[in-house]
Design an enzyme around this catalytic site. Sequence first.
Site, PDB file in Angstrom:
ATOM      1  N   CYS A 118       1.087  -1.214   0.106  1.00  0.00           N
ATOM      2  CA  CYS A 118       0.159  -0.052   0.050  1.00  0.00           C
ATOM      3  C   CYS A 118       1.004   1.227   0.135  1.00  0.00           C
ATOM      4  O   CYS A 118       1.502   1.445   0.956  1.00  0.00           O
ATOM      5  CB  CYS A 118      -0.802  -0.204   1.399  1.00  0.00           C
ATOM      6  SG  CYS A 118      -1.685   1.492   1.764  1.00  0.00           S
ATOM      7  N   CYS A 167       0.249   3.565   2.795  1.00  0.00           N
ATOM      8  CA  CYS A 167       0.733   3.143   3.996  1.00  0.00           C
ATOM      9  C   CYS A 167       2.443   3.406   4.107  1.00  0.00           C
ATOM     10  O   CYS A 167       2.732   3.673   5.441  1.00  0.00           O
ATOM     11  CB  CYS A 167       0.634   1.711   4.142  1.00  0.00           C
ATOM     12  SG  CYS A 167      -1.413   1.162   3.855  1.00  0.00           S
TER      13      CYS A 167
END
Length: 126
Positions: free
Chosen positions: A35, A38
């Site tokens: 991600c 992230c």
Amino acid sequence: MGNGNREVISLDVDNFSPTVESGGVVVIDISAEWCGPCQAFTAVFHEAAASTEGVVFGHVDTDTQPELGAAFNVTAIPTVAVMRGGVLIFLHEGSLSAQALNDVIRQAKELDPDQVCASVAGKAAQ
């Protein structure tokens, strides 16, 4: 960046409960390797971990620890969870700026643990 001995703990099903029930403030980065947002937040999170004393920082990888992601009802990553004395006191889906993260940590540290317990007990009684 601090004294370098504070690190982010990788949380799994085995160490999660002992870690969060230690009584202190535990800040958890719930995310995944693949991600992009992230990864950007993880850098902010690690910086906060290196410069914040008296707080435990943990990471949950939703790919390897899906049970823990499910336990927080995570529907988007990254998600930031803050626990105190084993009680979830803050949950935020999405990234936080360094300042917002530090504000959340400061507020969590200032919370009276007795009030947290009383508020949880009150909710359970309703």
